[in-house]
Design a protein around this motif. Structure first.
Motif, PDB file in Angstrom:
ATOM      1  N   LEU A   1       0.838  -1.204   0.000  1.00 50.56           N
ATOM      2  CA  LEU A   1       0.000   0.000   0.000  1.00 50.56           C
ATOM      3  C   LEU A   1       0.880   1.264   0.000  1.00 50.56           C
ATOM      4  N   GLY A   2       1.405   1.586  -1.162  1.00 52.99           N
ATOM      5  CA  GLY A   2       2.317   2.726  -1.288  1.00 52.99           C
ATOM      6  C   GLY A   2       1.662   4.064  -1.031  1.00 52.99           C
ATOM      7  N   ARG A   3       0.338   4.112  -1.050  1.00 54.36           N
ATOM      8  CA  ARG A   3      -0.340   5.395  -0.846  1.00 54.36           C
ATOM      9  C   ARG A   3      -0.770   5.599   0.606  1.00 54.36           C
ATOM     10  N   LEU A   4      -0.284   4.740   1.463  1.00 57.31           N
ATOM     11  CA  LEU A   4      -0.569   4.869   2.888  1.00 57.31           C
ATOM     12  C   LEU A   4       0.574   5.637   3.558  1.00 57.31           C
ATOM     13  N   VAL A   5       0.232   6.710   4.271  1.00 56.46           N
ATOM     14  CA  VAL A   5       1.239   7.491   4.987  1.00 56.46           C
ATOM     15  C   VAL A   5       0.868   7.515   6.466  1.00 56.46           C
ATOM     16  N   ALA A   6       1.647   6.800   7.277  1.00 51.78           N
ATOM     17  CA  ALA A   6       1.422   6.866   8.721  1.00 51.78           C
ATOM     18  C   ALA A   6       2.304   7.981   9.275  1.00 51.78           C
ATOM     19  N   ILE A   7       1.763   8.742  10.215  1.00 53.23           N
ATOM     20  CA  ILE A   7       2.536   9.808  10.840  1.00 53.23           C
ATOM     21  C   ILE A   7       2.527   9.537  12.341  1.00 53.23           C
ATOM     22  N   ILE A   8       3.703   9.400  12.908  1.00 57.90           N
ATOM     23  CA  ILE A   8       3.769   9.117  14.338  1.00 57.90           C
ATOM     24  C   ILE A   8       4.202  10.369  15.080  1.00 57.90           C
ATOM     25  N   ASP A   9       3.383  10.771  16.030  1.00 51.27           N
ATOM     26  CA  ASP A   9       3.682  11.966  16.813  1.00 51.27           C
ATOM     27  C   ASP A   9       4.521  11.570  18.024  1.00 51.27           C
ATOM     28  N   VAL A  10       5.762  11.987  18.024  1.00 45.64           N
ATOM     29  CA  VAL A  10       6.642  11.714  19.167  1.00 45.64           C
ATOM     30  C   VAL A  10       6.837  13.039  19.893  1.00 45.64           C
ATOM     31  N   ASN A  11       6.145  13.199  21.033  1.00 47.23           N
ATOM     32  CA  ASN A  11       6.236  14.523  21.666  1.00 47.23           C
ATOM     33  C   ASN A  11       6.927  14.493  23.017  1.00 47.23           C
ATOM     34  N   ARG A  12       7.564  13.396  23.310  1.00 43.64           N
ATOM     35  CA  ARG A  12       8.317  13.363  24.557  1.00 43.64           C
ATOM     36  C   ARG A  12       9.781  13.114  24.258  1.00 43.64           C
ATOM     37  N   GLY A  13      10.662  13.719  25.021  1.00 46.95           N
ATOM     38  CA  GLY A  13      12.093  13.525  24.798  1.00 46.95           C
ATOM     39  C   GLY A  13      12.670  12.567  25.814  1.00 46.95           C
TER      40      GLY A  13
ATOM     41  N   LYS B   1       6.018   0.660  -1.267  1.00 47.49           N
ATOM     42  CA  LYS B   1       6.197   0.567   0.189  1.00 47.49           C
ATOM     43  C   LYS B   1       5.330   1.598   0.903  1.00 47.49           C
ATOM     44  N   PRO B   2       4.617   1.191   1.952  1.00 48.63           N
ATOM     45  CA  PRO B   2       3.926   2.204   2.752  1.00 48.63           C
ATOM     46  C   PRO B   2       4.946   3.107   3.457  1.00 48.63           C
ATOM     47  N   LYS B   3       4.526   4.312   3.763  1.00 47.68           N
ATOM     48  CA  LYS B   3       5.447   5.293   4.333  1.00 47.68           C
ATOM     49  C   LYS B   3       5.102   5.612   5.770  1.00 47.68           C
ATOM     50  N   VAL B   4       6.119   5.811   6.574  1.00 47.73           N
ATOM     51  CA  VAL B   4       5.863   6.291   7.930  1.00 47.73           C
ATOM     52  C   VAL B   4       6.774   7.487   8.199  1.00 47.73           C
ATOM     53  N   ILE B   5       6.165   8.528   8.711  1.00 46.18           N
ATOM     54  CA  ILE B   5       6.922   9.732   9.042  1.00 46.18           C
ATOM     55  C   ILE B   5       6.924   9.892  10.555  1.00 46.18           C
ATOM     56  N   ILE B   6       8.099   9.821  11.151  1.00 47.76           N
ATOM     57  CA  ILE B   6       8.192   9.992  12.591  1.00 47.76           C
ATOM     58  C   ILE B   6       8.412  11.475  12.855  1.00 47.76           C
ATOM     59  N   ALA B   7       7.402  12.111  13.404  1.00 51.38           N
ATOM     60  CA  ALA B   7       7.460  13.573  13.562  1.00 51.38           C
ATOM     61  C   ALA B   7       7.684  13.910  15.028  1.00 51.38           C
ATOM     62  N   ARG B   8       8.764  14.605  15.306  1.00 53.83           N
ATOM     63  CA  ARG B   8       9.014  15.050  16.681  1.00 53.83           C
ATOM     64  C   ARG B   8       8.349  16.397  16.886  1.00 53.83           C
ATOM     65  N   THR B   9       7.525  16.463  17.903  1.00 53.42           N
ATOM     66  CA  THR B   9       6.824  17.721  18.154  1.00 53.42           C
ATOM     67  C   THR B   9       7.107  18.173  19.585  1.00 53.42           C
ATOM     68  N   LYS B  10       6.969  19.470  19.817  1.00 55.25           N
ATOM     69  CA  LYS B  10       7.331  20.033  21.125  1.00 55.25           C
ATOM     70  C   LYS B  10       6.471  21.258  21.394  1.00 55.25           C
ATOM     71  N   VAL B  11       5.983  21.380  22.615  1.00 54.27           N
ATOM     72  CA  VAL B  11       5.291  22.621  22.973  1.00 54.27           C
ATOM     73  C   VAL B  11       6.358  23.679  23.184  1.00 54.27           C
ATOM     74  N   ASP B  12       6.041  24.934  22.783  1.00 58.45           N
ATOM     75  CA  ASP B  12       7.132  25.893  22.946  1.00 58.45           C
ATOM     76  C   ASP B  12       7.382  26.186  24.427  1.00 58.45           C
TER      77      ASP B  12
END
Lengths: 279, 312
Positions: free
Chosen positions: A168-180, A226-237
């Motif tokens: 499923l090449g058109r599947l994009v998973a996005i993982i929100d990683v907001n803790r360090g 290939k399906p895609k996964v984007i590991i996104a690091r996020t942070k509150v200011d």
């Protein structure tokens, strides 16, 4: 992406973040920090990336967005309101009896393609959507936002495997990683290796930076199966994270804290003072 | 009553699904396959290796994108329990067009023993708002109900059977509906509600009862939810007593539906022929049916008891 564009998105995100604080404050819901941290990512998706339009919200070849990341729900609703799926006034009845905006995503809300399902469940729903769209020869892409906590759910890995084996090449998973922290970093690295071993393409990005988001998303190759996964690091200011209950998932904000958070955000948009027109 | 060919409801359901796939462009069959077969999902008959919860979620995603999804998992008797949270949150809550089915008998499964024998499926599925629950009694009934489910919006659960039961209905009979019931024999002595494989046992029991002068009225309750209240009530108003026969736990299945209906509307003595407070075990299908008392003799025994207490 041009600087002008970035400034425009920053301005939209600031408005979105103010509404997140307002809606969560009014709903007496727990800390809006994860939603605030995700605002830029969702603004990028809805304003720059996803092929969805409020005027054509049932169009078969639109992109899909599903999520079971409950912490992200206020950010999602604020974006949907600002882009015009429903009026901003709906935000003020978030989580109330009979509201359009339920605590978890629900089909009754315009712009929502799938119920949130159980924890870790949205990826499987996204897999089914991809299969259906492929049967119909549509080029829509399906995006699935997951919280890092959901990676511990077994059902998620069933879907990780089936997405890869179905190509499923058109599947994009996005993982929100907001803790360090080192332990978290090690876990994130293991997750990234896990996805790769299951046959996914893995990308990492700073989820708060419009320029970087744009370069990662626009480089995705949808001809690749290939399906895609984007590991996104996020942070509150930094400034907002000084407000204690903002980051506390067990305690609602007080009115004073909400005002304080809003005034901090207001100062940045240059108007100063507490913005109170929602009362 | 025909009784010519023998074959289970599963074969009738499969026959209907292949016609549905041929005639309805929106229909998709999602089928679990065991072993190391590869996923094949470029046709509307999607075969996937076993992963129960993902299978339910995938069905939901397909349905949310406009498909009418039939989930076929003959080798997974327990997936409705394993995937219950997924069925609840992603199928029943949004009320999408996903038709779940499972098979709860067969030689292999019965020898597998308690862990693989699911006697609680009617109960679990009945609990979910929006979910219809069906248990066709023979091949023809299953065939027609599959077509009826295609015409109806919303999720459903169908329990099928491999058991080699005599056909009950003629091959051109189409009088089956979601929420319907069929009167198999008329009588004024006792009402026997049965479904699935127990309909055949009820018929056998009625012959013995007739010799004792109790004329049994047999209702094939193939639709457990929506429950055919009027069919039951108009029968018990004449007979004044009721026995329920099902291959299920004696709680919250067909007996539960019957008891709820009788309590609310017209109380008569009722008894259940079902699996009482026990899990299964390994055995042949016949041995198990005998051991757990799912037999025509047990129906006769219970009928005699309620008949003695019948409401006059």
């Amino acid at each position: 992406m041009k600087d002008v564009k970035r400034d425009e998105l920053e301005a939209i995100s600031l408005e979105v973040r103010k509404d997140i604080v307002r809606m969560v404050g009014i709903a007496r819901a727990n800390g809006p920090a994860p939603s605030l941290a995700l605002a830029n990512l969702l603004v990028y998706l809805y304003w720059e990336w996803l092929n969805v339009r409020p005027a054509e919200r049932k169009k078969p070849d639109r992109d899909r967005f599903v999520t079971s990341h409950w912490d992200a729900v206020p950010a999602l609703y604020a974006c949907l309101a600002h882009i015009g799926f429903f009026g901003r006034e709906e935000l003020w009845s978030y989580r109330r009896l009979g509201a359009t905006l339920q605590g978890c995503p629900d089909l009754r809300t315009p712009g929502i393609d799938a119920p949130s399902g159980a924890r870790g469940g949205s990826l499987g729903i996204a897999v089914g959507m991809c299969l259906a769209l492929r049967l119909d020869n549509l080029e829509s892409r399906v995006h699935c936002l997951l919280g890092e906590d959901e990676l511990r759910e077994g059902v998620l890995w069933e879907s990780v495997l089936s997405a890869a084996s179905s190509g499923l090449g058109r599947l994009v998973a996005i993982i929100d990683v907001n803790r360090g922290g080192p332990a978290r970093d090690a876990e994130a690295a293991a997750v990234s290796r896990g996805f790769e071993a299951f046959g996914w393409s893995v990308f990492e990005v700073n989820g708060g930076d419009f320029m970087l988001l744009d370069s990662v998303f626009s480089a995705l190759d949808f001809d690749d199966a290939k399906p895609k996964v984007i590991i996104a690091r996020t942070k509150v200011d930094q400034e907002l994270s000084s407000i204690e209950s903002l980051c506390d998932s067990a305690k609602p904000m007080s009115d004073d804290e909400m005002d304080h958070a809003l005034s901090l955000l207001e100062r940045r948009s240059g108007s100063g003072g507490v913005f109170n027109d929602w009362t | 009553m025909t009784g010519r060919n023998k074959s289970g409801s599963f074969s009738g359901y499969l026959e209907a699904l292949s016609e549905i796939l041929r005639d309805c462009p929106d229909a998709v069959v999602l089928e679990s396959v065991s072993g190391d077969k590869n996923r094949s999902d470029n046709s509307r008959r999607i075969r996937a290796p076993i992963a129960e919860q993902d299978m339910v979620l995938t069905a939901s995603g397909l349905a949310l994108t406009g498909k009418r999804v039939f989930v076929l998992a003959p080798d997974l008797p327990l997936y409705v329990a394993r995937g219950y949270e997924q069925i609840r949150a992603s199928v029943a809550v949004p009320g999408v067009n996903v038709i779940l089915s499972s098979v709860q008998d067969g030689d292999l499964l019965d020898r597998d023993g308690s862990v693989r024998q699911m006697n609680e499926d009617f109960a679990l599925m009945r609990l979910l708002p929006n979910m219809a629950v069906l248990a066709p009694s023979d091949k023809r009934c299953a065939y027609v109900l599959a077509h009826r489910l295609l015409e109806r919006d919303g999720p459903a659960y169908v329990r099928l059977s491999h058991a080699d039961v005599p056909n009950i209905y003629e091959d051109d009979d189409s009088n089956f509906h979601v929420g319907g019931a069929r009167l198999i024999s008329e009588g004024d002595g006792v009402t026997i509600c049965a479904n699935g494989v127990m309909v055949a046992e009820a018929v056998k029991a009625s012959h013995i009862l007739a010799q004792q002068g109790i004329m049994a009225e047999i209702i094939d309750c193939y639709s457990i939810k929506p429950f055919p209240e009027q069919a039951l009530l108009s029968s018990v108003r004449r007979t004044g007593c009721c026995v329920v026969a099902e291959k299920h736990a004696d709680v919250a299945g067909l007996y539960g539906a019957v008891a709820e209906c009788l309590c609310e509307n017209y109380t008569v003595p009722a008894r259940s022929v079902a699996i009482e407070g026990d899990f299964g075990q390994s055995g042949t299908p016949d041995e198990l049916q005998e051991y757990y008392g799912l037999t025509h003799r047990e129906i006769v025994h219970n009928v005699v008891q309620v008949w003695a207490m019948r409401r006059r």
